[in-house]
Write an enzyme that holds these catalytic residues in place. Structure first.
Site, PDB file in Angstrom:
ATOM      1  N   ASP A 271      37.209  34.435  37.614  1.00  0.00           N
ATOM      2  CA  ASP A 271      38.334  34.432  38.549  1.00  0.00           C
ATOM      3  C   ASP A 271      38.755  32.975  38.754  1.00  0.00           C
ATOM      4  O   ASP A 271      38.403  32.116  37.951  1.00  0.00           O
ATOM      5  CB  ASP A 271      37.959  35.113  39.863  1.00  0.00           C
ATOM      6  CG  ASP A 271      39.157  35.774  40.537  1.00  0.00           C
ATOM      7  OD1 ASP A 271      40.156  35.061  40.785  1.00  0.00           O
ATOM      8  OD2 ASP A 271      39.121  36.988  40.809  1.00  0.00           O
ATOM      9  N   ASP A 272      39.493  32.684  39.826  1.00  0.00           N
ATOM     10  CA  ASP A 272      39.965  31.321  40.046  1.00  0.00           C
ATOM     11  C   ASP A 272      38.794  30.327  39.995  1.00  0.00           C
ATOM     12  O   ASP A 272      37.755  30.545  40.620  1.00  0.00           O
ATOM     13  CB  ASP A 272      40.654  31.203  41.402  1.00  0.00           C
ATOM     14  CG  ASP A 272      41.928  32.041  41.486  1.00  0.00           C
ATOM     15  OD1 ASP A 272      42.487  32.397  40.427  1.00  0.00           O
ATOM     16  OD2 ASP A 272      42.351  32.337  42.619  1.00  0.00           O
TER      17      ASP A 272
END
Length: 463
Positions: A271-272
């Site tokens: 993810d980020d």
């Protein structure tokens, strides 16, 4: 002679940049008392549970209170453990090859599945505004946290326990490892059998004066490092790893925190890589604590999501952010600023510069329609304000779409300033290089040419 001069100037610039750091905001005192987990029965064979050993060692530190604090040494080996708490004036030192590893016991009295949480909860203490407690975690070179520290691996207990063998596993280099073994959580999420949200690997709550460095964090069940309601946080020389398909394994998520420094680290996750947050909808608005004065510098990595992100949970506000000298590859989005109606709050005074992105679906995305809501009680009139965003000196190749900047109807994003940006294709067929709406800004030396909303006849406060 001109090319040689230019190369020389570039080299000098790079050397100067390496010397720039924000890591000096937290002191690093030396511990005078040293103990080892093996003194308390710890066994790093990858099979033995070490919860009692950690508990005994930390009880000793807490109650003897040696002058200058105590260093708890974790030697090479894999130390499985259940929950334990750290205390003030201590250092947890992970030696070369040391691994603190969460077991994969899947029992639960009520839920029938594993609940696992690793958290570091710190609270600073001062005596007459002069004496400051400190807690540190070290690995190989130095991993430290100053202040009151609580580390928790927590499991809800129930039927049966299967322990995964991993005693022979070692990490190369000089860094010790904290392994959340999050795959059991990822599989529960994929099967939609979770009854509760997944835990973070590391969480600092209401803390100040924290340093983490030279540690490998891997396989978090959810976000990996999560400082929340905290200040004076330094995260440096860390490696964060999780499979690209592992859900929501953000790398570092400063949340309603101030004076945060993230430097010289590598993140490869699902993810980020780094996402700045400050609360979710009406709850974040009510608490009202922004994230501010955050520096992100010299980060490398890859992710199917964003390299540098702000939001989408930003209801307490985000301001005064500097991200520079970032090297990204195989990305979903290079830079992503995201929010939504109902968030409230603001995102302002953001500077992002000297970014290299290779192979990404989108180079830059600033959007006002991202993220869901915790419940249906959010205020539909709580419109976030996004303004004073500067992005400069950004270069990319193999970018499918250079940019998307879409604000909110009747609440445009303002003063979006883009300069010295080259985001090269090949571009995705039948896709506009830039898509824009509800935005006002200026651009200078941007290729491909941005949309009309970002080509102002006057530079305003941008340039």
């Amino acid at each position: 002679m001109l090319p040689i001069i230019l190369l020389l100037l570039t080299a000098i610039s790079a050397i100067a940049d390496d010397s720039v750091t924000c890591s000096g905001i937290v002191p690093m005192p030396k511990r005078l008392d040293n103990i080892s987990i093996t003194d308390f029965g710890g066994v790093g064979d990858g099979k033995t549970m070490n919860t009692k050993a950690f508990t005994k060692a930390i009880y000793r530190i807490q109650h003897l209170r040696r002058r200058g604090g105590t260093l708890l040494y974790i030697p090479s080996g894999v130390f499985l453990t259940d929950s334990f708490n750290l205390t003030s004036h201590m250092t947890l030192f992970l030696a070369n090859g040391a691994v603190i590893k969460a077991t994969q016991c899947t029992y639960s009295r009520k839920l029938g599945h594993l609940r696992m949480e690793i958290a570091f909860l710190l609270k600073n203490h001062r005596v007459f505004l002069a004496c400051q407690d400190e807690t540190k975690i070290y690995s190989a070179k130095v991993l430290q946290m100053t202040a009151w520290l609580k580390m928790r691996f927590r499991y809800d207990r129930g039927n049966g326990c299967g322990v995964t063998e991993g005693g022979s596993e070692k990490e190369e280099g000089e860094n010790g490892t904290i392994d959340g073994q999050g795959d059991v959580w990822w599989n529960l999420w994929r099967r939609k059998t979770l009854l509760y949200t997944r835990p973070h690997l590391i969480e600092f709550m209401r803390s100040k004066n924290i340093i983490i460095s030279n540690v490998i964090f891997k396989n978090s069940p959810f976000w990996t490092i999560h400082p929340v309601y905290s200040s004076n946080v330094v995260i440096r020389y860390v490696t964060i790893l999780a499979p690209a398909d592992s859900p929501n394994t953000d790398g570092v998520d400063p949340d309603s925190s101030s004076n945060v420094c993230v430097e010289d680290s590598h993140i490869s996750n699902g993810d980020d890589m780094i996402a700045i947050k400050s609360g979710w909808d009406e709850y974040g608005v009510a608490y009202g604590r922004p994230s501010s004065d955050i520096t992100i510098r010299r980060i490398t990595g890859s992710s199917p999501f964003a390299g540098i992100a702000i939001g989408s949970e930003m209801s307490g506000g985000v301001e005064n952010v500097l991200a520079e000298h970032i090297n990204l590859s195989n990305m979903g989005v290079g830079i992503h600023i995201k929010t939504n109606v109902g968030r409230g709050g603001y995102i302002r005074n953001i500077t992002i510069s000297n970014i290299y992105v290779e192979k990404a679906k989108k180079g830059i995305r600033i959007a006002g329609d991202v993220g869901d809501h915790p419940d249906d009680k959010f205020d539909h009139n709580a419109i976030p304000a996004v303004q004073d965003i500067t992005m400069k000196s950004i270069w990319g190749k193999n970018i499918q779409q250079p940019g998307l900047v879409k604000g909110i109807k009747n609440a445009p994003f303002t003063n979006i300033c883009l300069s010295d940006i080259n985001l090269n294709g090949p571009y995705k067929p039948r896709t506009k290089p830039w898509e824009c709406s509800n935005v006002k800004g200026s651009s200078l030396k941007v290729s491909p040419r941005p949309c009309a909303e970002l080509i102002s006849s006057h530079a305003g406060s941008c340039f």
